[in-house]
Design a protein around this motif. Structure first.
Motif, mmCIF file in Angstrom:
data_model
loop_
_atom_site.group_PDB
_atom_site.id
_atom_site.type_symbol
_atom_site.label_atom_id
_atom_site.label_comp_id
_atom_site.label_asym_id
_atom_site.label_seq_id
_atom_site.Cartn_x
_atom_site.Cartn_y
_atom_site.Cartn_z
ATOM 1 N N LYS A 213 0.510 -1.067 -0.344
ATOM 2 C CA LYS A 213 -0.411 -0.267 -0.079
ATOM 3 C C LYS A 213 0.629 1.314 0.264
ATOM 4 O O LYS A 213 1.494 1.409 0.739
ATOM 5 C CB LYS A 213 -0.878 0.258 1.380
ATOM 6 N N HIS B 115 3.539 1.083 2.688
ATOM 7 C CA HIS B 115 2.922 -0.368 3.655
ATOM 8 C C HIS B 115 3.499 -1.981 3.455
ATOM 9 O O HIS B 115 2.312 -2.170 2.865
ATOM 10 C CB HIS B 115 1.559 -0.198 4.751
ATOM 11 N N PRO C 281 3.079 -5.554 3.472
ATOM 12 C CA PRO C 281 1.798 -6.624 4.563
ATOM 13 C C PRO C 281 2.460 -6.853 5.888
ATOM 14 O O PRO C 281 3.148 -7.114 5.338
ATOM 15 C CB PRO C 281 1.589 -8.260 3.278
ATOM 16 N N THR D 91 2.657 -5.821 8.407
ATOM 17 C CA THR D 91 3.293 -4.118 9.068
ATOM 18 C C THR D 91 2.400 -3.317 9.835
ATOM 19 O O THR D 91 1.393 -3.555 10.069
ATOM 20 C CB THR D 91 4.028 -2.980 8.261
ATOM 21 N N TYR E 57 -0.193 -1.825 8.669
ATOM 22 C CA TYR E 57 -0.592 -1.759 7.015
ATOM 23 C C TYR E 57 -2.780 -2.144 6.797
ATOM 24 O O TYR E 57 -3.296 -1.475 6.166
ATOM 25 C CB TYR E 57 -0.276 -3.504 7.017
#
Length: 232
Positions: free
Chosen positions: A183, A195, A197, A199, A202
Motif C-alpha cells: 500500500k 506499507h 503486509p 507491518t 498495514y
C-alpha cells in the motif's frame, strides 16, 4: 486336469458376460436411449443429429434427426426393452443391441431408413441398409449428409453437435492477475510511504486513488516511484 479347466471355463463364461439392461426407456435421439439412468448408444448404427436437416424426394428440408428420434420413441412405446451390452465407449456410455421382445431395434431403425449402418464400427447392419436404400425408405427417399460427416462439418464451424463428440482444444486460460499488496500511502505532510503486509499500520491504511495513493507489486517499484518504507 485339462477337462477340469475346460469345465471351469464353461461354467464361468456366462457369469463373466455383462447382464442385459432392462426397463422402460427414454429416447434421447435416434441412436441413444436411457434406461434407469444408464445412457445407451445403439450398437452399429448412426442416426442423424437432432438439429440435422435432410431433403425429401421433392428436395424439401425436414428435420431428419427429430424424425428418427420420434420414430424410435413410437416403436418402443411404453414397453420395456432389453439392451445387451457389447462395449463401453470412450465417454463411458454402454454400447448395446436393444430389443423390444425379439425385435432388434437397431436393425429396425436401419431397415426403415431412419439411421445408417455405422460401418466404422460394425458391418452387422449393412444388409438392412442395402434393403432400405433399394426401397428408398426414410433417408434414402431424398438426399442427406451421413451423420458423421454432418457432425464433422459442424465441429469445423465451431458448432457443438453431440456431447460424445470431441471438441476443439479449449483456449488456454488467461493468466491470473498479479495481486499487488503493497500500500502506497501519502501522509498529511505529503510524505509518500509504503506499507508491507504484516507491518504495524498495514491493515488500517486505506488507499485513496483519487489523491494519488496507489498499490505496488514490489518494494523496488515503490522506491522507483518515490515512496519510502514505513518506519516501525
Amino acid at each position: 486336469m485339462r477337462h477340469t479347466l475346460l469345465a471351469l471355463l464353461l461354467l464361468s463364461g456366462p457369469a463373466l458376460a455383462a447382464e442385459p439392461i432392462t426397463g422402460r426407456a427414454s429416447v434421447t435421439d435416434g441412436d441413444t436411449v436411457v434406461i434407469h439412468g444408464t445412457r445407451i448408444r445403439l450398437f452399429g448404427i448412426d442416426a442423424p443429429e437432432s438439429a440435422q436437416l435432410c431433403q425429401d424426394a421433392a428436395g424439401k428440408d425436414y428435420r431428419c434427426g427429430q424424425r428418427a428420434a420420434l420414430a424410435l420413441a413410437d416403436r418402443i412405446g411404453e414397453a420395456p426393452i432389453s439392451c445387451e451390452p457389447r462395449d463401453t465407449d470412450r465417454y463411458g456410455r454402454t454400447v448395446a443391441v436393444c430389443r423390444k421382445g425379439t425385435e432388434d431395434l437397431n436393425a429396425w431403425m436401419v431397415q426403415q431408413g431412419l439411421a445408417t449402418a455405422y460401418q466404422r464400427y460394425s458391418r452387422d447392419y449393412v444388409p438392412a441398409e442395402t434393403t432400405a436404400r433399394a426401397a428408398k425408405r426414410g433417408l434414402w427417399a431424398g438426399t442427406f449428409d451421413p451423420p458423421s460427416d454432418w457432425r464433422r462439418a459442424k465441429r469445423a464451424g465451431g458448432v457443438e453437435t453431440r456431447p460424445e463428440m470431441e471438441k476443439p482444444p479449449a483456449a488456454a486460460p488467461a493468466p491470473a492477475p498479479v495481486t499487488c499488496a503493497i500500500k502506497g500511502n501519502i501522509s498529511r505532510k505529503g510524505d509518500k510511504i509504503y506499507h508491507l503486509p504484516g507491518t504495524r499500520d498495514y491493515e488500517r491504511t486505506v488507499i485513496n486513488a483519487g489523491s494519488g495513493e496507489r498499490m505496488f507489486c514490489s518494494e523496488d517499484e515503490a522506491k522507483a516511484a518515490g515512496w519510502r518504507a514505513a518506519r516501525g
